[in-house]
Write a protein that holds these residues in place. Structure first.
Motif, PDB file in Angstrom:
ATOM      1  N   ARG A  23      -4.026  14.837  -1.968  1.00  0.00           N
ATOM      2  CA  ARG A  23      -3.341  16.121  -2.172  1.00  0.00           C
ATOM      3  C   ARG A  23      -1.868  15.921  -2.523  1.00  0.00           C
ATOM      4  O   ARG A  23      -1.245  16.796  -3.115  1.00  0.00           O
ATOM      5  CB  ARG A  23      -3.482  16.990  -0.914  1.00  0.00           C
ATOM      6  N   GLN A  24      -1.335  14.758  -2.177  1.00  0.00           N
ATOM      7  CA  GLN A  24       0.064  14.445  -2.493  1.00  0.00           C
ATOM      8  C   GLN A  24       0.206  13.704  -3.822  1.00  0.00           C
ATOM      9  O   GLN A  24       1.294  13.260  -4.182  1.00  0.00           O
ATOM     10  CB  GLN A  24       0.662  13.583  -1.372  1.00  0.00           C
ATOM     11  N   GLY A  25      -0.907  13.564  -4.547  1.00  0.00           N
ATOM     12  CA  GLY A  25      -0.853  12.877  -5.832  1.00  0.00           C
ATOM     13  C   GLY A  25      -0.926  11.371  -5.717  1.00  0.00           C
ATOM     14  O   GLY A  25      -0.556  10.651  -6.652  1.00  0.00           O
ATOM     15  N   LEU A  26      -1.423  10.875  -4.576  1.00  0.00           N
ATOM     16  CA  LEU A  26      -1.567   9.438  -4.357  1.00  0.00           C
ATOM     17  C   LEU A  26      -3.049   9.067  -4.319  1.00  0.00           C
ATOM     18  O   LEU A  26      -3.882   9.854  -3.866  1.00  0.00           O
ATOM     19  CB  LEU A  26      -0.899   9.017  -3.047  1.00  0.00           C
ATOM     20  N   VAL A  27      -3.360   7.876  -4.781  1.00  0.00           N
ATOM     21  CA  VAL A  27      -4.747   7.411  -4.809  1.00  0.00           C
ATOM     22  C   VAL A  27      -4.901   6.228  -3.855  1.00  0.00           C
ATOM     23  O   VAL A  27      -4.183   5.227  -3.985  1.00  0.00           O
ATOM     24  CB  VAL A  27      -5.161   6.979  -6.226  1.00  0.00           C
ATOM     25  N   PRO A  28      -5.804   6.326  -2.879  1.00  0.00           N
ATOM     26  CA  PRO A  28      -6.047   5.182  -1.996  1.00  0.00           C
ATOM     27  C   PRO A  28      -6.719   4.050  -2.770  1.00  0.00           C
ATOM     28  O   PRO A  28      -7.574   4.288  -3.624  1.00  0.00           O
ATOM     29  CB  PRO A  28      -6.973   5.756  -0.918  1.00  0.00           C
ATOM     30  N   ALA A  29      -6.319   2.822  -2.453  1.00  0.00           N
ATOM     31  CA  ALA A  29      -6.883   1.656  -3.130  1.00  0.00           C
ATOM     32  C   ALA A  29      -6.916   0.491  -2.160  1.00  0.00           C
ATOM     33  O   ALA A  29      -6.319   0.544  -1.074  1.00  0.00           O
ATOM     34  CB  ALA A  29      -6.052   1.306  -4.364  1.00  0.00           C
ATOM     35  N   PRO A  40      -4.939  -2.644   2.182  1.00  0.00           N
ATOM     36  CA  PRO A  40      -4.983  -1.223   1.824  1.00  0.00           C
ATOM     37  C   PRO A  40      -3.652  -0.807   1.187  1.00  0.00           C
ATOM     38  O   PRO A  40      -2.584  -1.091   1.734  1.00  0.00           O
ATOM     39  CB  PRO A  40      -5.200  -0.517   3.163  1.00  0.00           C
ATOM     40  N   VAL A  41      -3.725  -0.154   0.032  1.00  0.00           N
ATOM     41  CA  VAL A  41      -2.511   0.315  -0.642  1.00  0.00           C
ATOM     42  C   VAL A  41      -2.742   1.734  -1.155  1.00  0.00           C
ATOM     43  O   VAL A  41      -3.870   2.241  -1.165  1.00  0.00           O
ATOM     44  CB  VAL A  41      -2.118  -0.606  -1.824  1.00  0.00           C
ATOM     45  N   GLN A  42      -1.665   2.362  -1.585  1.00  0.00           N
ATOM     46  CA  GLN A  42      -1.742   3.678  -2.216  1.00  0.00           C
ATOM     47  C   GLN A  42      -0.907   3.645  -3.490  1.00  0.00           C
ATOM     48  O   GLN A  42       0.158   3.029  -3.535  1.00  0.00           O
ATOM     49  CB  GLN A  42      -1.255   4.770  -1.264  1.00  0.00           C
ATOM     50  N   VAL A  43      -1.434   4.312  -4.530  1.00  0.00           N
ATOM     51  CA  VAL A  43      -0.816   4.247  -5.857  1.00  0.00           C
ATOM     52  C   VAL A  43      -0.623   5.662  -6.396  1.00  0.00           C
ATOM     53  O   VAL A  43      -1.532   6.499  -6.278  1.00  0.00           O
ATOM     54  CB  VAL A  43      -1.709   3.441  -6.828  1.00  0.00           C
ATOM     55  N   PRO A  44       0.533   5.980  -6.991  1.00  0.00           N
ATOM     56  CA  PRO A  44       0.717   7.293  -7.620  1.00  0.00           C
ATOM     57  C   PRO A  44      -0.337   7.518  -8.706  1.00  0.00           C
ATOM     58  O   PRO A  44      -0.605   6.623  -9.515  1.00  0.00           O
ATOM     59  CB  PRO A  44       2.129   7.210  -8.214  1.00  0.00           C
ATOM     60  N   ARG A  45      -0.936   8.718  -8.719  1.00  0.00           N
ATOM     61  CA  ARG A  45      -2.073   8.970  -9.604  1.00  0.00           C
ATOM     62  C   ARG A  45      -1.712   8.860 -11.089  1.00  0.00           C
ATOM     63  O   ARG A  45      -2.440   8.227 -11.859  1.00  0.00           O
ATOM     64  CB  ARG A  45      -2.673  10.351  -9.334  1.00  0.00           C
ATOM     65  N   ARG A  46      -0.626   9.468 -11.519  1.00  0.00           N
ATOM     66  CA  ARG A  46      -0.324   9.497 -12.954  1.00  0.00           C
ATOM     67  C   ARG A  46      -0.086   8.105 -13.539  1.00  0.00           C
ATOM     68  O   ARG A  46      -0.668   7.761 -14.578  1.00  0.00           O
ATOM     69  CB  ARG A  46       0.860  10.424 -13.225  1.00  0.00           C
ATOM     70  N   PRO A  47       0.771   7.274 -12.924  1.00  0.00           N
ATOM     71  CA  PRO A  47       0.920   5.909 -13.453  1.00  0.00           C
ATOM     72  C   PRO A  47      -0.394   5.126 -13.423  1.00  0.00           C
ATOM     73  O   PRO A  47      -0.669   4.329 -14.321  1.00  0.00           O
ATOM     74  CB  PRO A  47       1.964   5.283 -12.519  1.00  0.00           C
ATOM     75  N   LEU A  48      -1.204   5.372 -12.387  1.00  0.00           N
ATOM     76  CA  LEU A  48      -2.488   4.684 -12.285  1.00  0.00           C
ATOM     77  C   LEU A  48      -3.410   5.083 -13.436  1.00  0.00           C
ATOM     78  O   LEU A  48      -4.049   4.230 -14.065  1.00  0.00           O
ATOM     79  CB  LEU A  48      -3.149   5.004 -10.944  1.00  0.00           C
ATOM     80  N   THR A  89     -10.284   8.892  -7.528  1.00  0.00           N
ATOM     81  CA  THR A  89     -10.199   9.073  -6.073  1.00  0.00           C
ATOM     82  C   THR A  89     -10.038   7.758  -5.310  1.00  0.00           C
ATOM     83  O   THR A  89      -9.584   7.763  -4.169  1.00  0.00           O
ATOM     84  CB  THR A  89     -11.451   9.791  -5.546  1.00  0.00           C
ATOM     85  N   HIS A  90     -10.410   6.634  -5.925  1.00  0.00           N
ATOM     86  CA  HIS A  90     -10.274   5.341  -5.239  1.00  0.00           C
ATOM     87  C   HIS A  90     -10.395   4.212  -6.254  1.00  0.00           C
ATOM     88  O   HIS A  90     -11.105   4.334  -7.250  1.00  0.00           O
ATOM     89  CB  HIS A  90     -11.356   5.175  -4.166  1.00  0.00           C
ATOM     90  N   VAL A  91      -9.684   3.112  -5.983  1.00  0.00           N
ATOM     91  CA  VAL A  91      -9.726   1.949  -6.877  1.00  0.00           C
ATOM     92  C   VAL A  91      -9.811   0.669  -6.057  1.00  0.00           C
ATOM     93  O   VAL A  91      -9.172   0.549  -5.010  1.00  0.00           O
ATOM     94  CB  VAL A  91      -8.473   1.887  -7.784  1.00  0.00           C
ATOM     95  N   ASP A  92     -10.619  -0.270  -6.555  1.00  0.00           N
ATOM     96  CA  ASP A  92     -10.669  -1.617  -5.988  1.00  0.00           C
ATOM     97  C   ASP A  92      -9.983  -2.566  -6.961  1.00  0.00           C
ATOM     98  O   ASP A  92     -10.337  -2.608  -8.150  1.00  0.00           O
ATOM     99  CB  ASP A  92     -12.113  -2.079  -5.786  1.00  0.00           C
ATOM    100  N   PHE A  93      -9.016  -3.332  -6.468  1.00  0.00           N
ATOM    101  CA  PHE A  93      -8.345  -4.355  -7.270  1.00  0.00           C
ATOM    102  C   PHE A  93      -8.767  -5.732  -6.771  1.00  0.00           C
ATOM    103  O   PHE A  93      -8.812  -5.972  -5.560  1.00  0.00           O
ATOM    104  CB  PHE A  93      -6.823  -4.233  -7.164  1.00  0.00           C
ATOM    105  N   TYR A  94      -9.059  -6.633  -7.713  1.00  0.00           N
ATOM    106  CA  TYR A  94      -9.414  -7.998  -7.345  1.00  0.00           C
ATOM    107  C   TYR A  94      -8.249  -8.925  -7.678  1.00  0.00           C
ATOM    108  O   TYR A  94      -7.838  -9.030  -8.844  1.00  0.00           O
ATOM    109  CB  TYR A  94     -10.665  -8.457  -8.096  1.00  0.00           C
ATOM    110  N   ALA A  95      -7.697  -9.581  -6.655  1.00  0.00           N
ATOM    111  CA  ALA A  95      -6.570 -10.498  -6.851  1.00  0.00           C
ATOM    112  C   ALA A  95      -7.094 -11.853  -7.320  1.00  0.00           C
ATOM    113  O   ALA A  95      -7.894 -12.492  -6.630  1.00  0.00           O
ATOM    114  CB  ALA A  95      -5.789 -10.644  -5.547  1.00  0.00           C
TER     115      ALA A  95
END
Length: 219
Positions: A23-29, A40-48, A89-95
């Motif tokens: 609701r704050q424009g952040l995406v859990p990842a 666990p991180v959070q990313v701003p939706r628009r740049p993402l 709504t959610h993203v998985d990143f592989y390092a």
């Protein structure tokens, strides 16, 4: 293409409470990898969304997490979207580890014009959209080009074994798998309509019928 950069912050909110972030424009990842414990991180939706529009499964991203001294080099492994709105709504990143090979799928992009289509009517068919490859992260490419100018006739085809691969990339798929071919377009056969009888022909038929009727009456 320059490496994509994305800013992120550590995430303390988990479970169903992550809806507050959305609701704050952040995406859990989450970030994870062979040498990286889950973060666990959070990313701003628009740049993402902007980065995701440019990044495929084989595109390296520099993920800068606020509490880490060095950025993480990651790939997008999974993304979830709302079924109705398609909002992320959610993203998985592989390092990745830059000194170790990885396996990813790279899209195939057809380039050029089949010479056979300059002479005959046909349809260019792409039978395979991507290939699984193994390589070092530094050798990854956004896509692999497939030159279709080799399709001189309808009997010609391009297989996985025919792909021209960038240096350092090994394809893991079946080399005999079909990638592209050209199919001829069947011509429609239009049946000719029966031509109407000429006036003279109609008259002959009618006259002949009258003569037959008169002959029967005389008998």
């Amino acid at each position: 293409m320059d490496q994509l950069v994305l800013e992120a912050e550590p995430r303390t909110i988990k479970g169903k409470q992550v809806n507050q972030l959305r609701r704050q424009g952040l995406v859990p990842a989450v970030v994870y990898g062979k040498a990286t414990a889950p973060i666990p991180v959070q990313v701003p939706r628009r740049p993402l969304e902007l980065v995701l529009s440019k990044a495929g499964e084989s595109t390296l991203i520099s993920l800068r997490v606020a509490d880490r001294a060095e950025p993480l080099t990651v790939l997008v492994r999974d993304q979830q979207r709302d079924a109705l709105t398609q909002v992320i709504t959610h993203v998985d990143f592989y390092a990745v580890v830059m000194t170790e090979t990885i396996r990813v799928r790279i899209p195939l992009v057809l380039e050029g014009e089949p010479p056979v289509l300059q002479k005959f009517q046909g349809v260019l068919l792409q039978q395979k959209e991507e290939v699984e490859v193994e390589c070092l992260p530094k050798d990854l490419v956004p896509h692999i080009a497939v030159d279709v100018s080799t399709l001189q006739t309808f009997d010609d085809s391009i297989y996985v074994k025919d792909l021209v691969l960038p240096a350092g990339i090994q394809v893991l798929d079946d080399p005999e798998e079909l990638v592209a071919t050209v199919s001829p377009v069947a011509e429609e056969v239009v049946e000719a309509e029966a031509a109407p009888a000429e006036p003279g022909e109609v008259e002959v038929i009618k006259k002949g019928k009258k003569e037959e009727e008169q002959a029967e009456a005389e008998e």
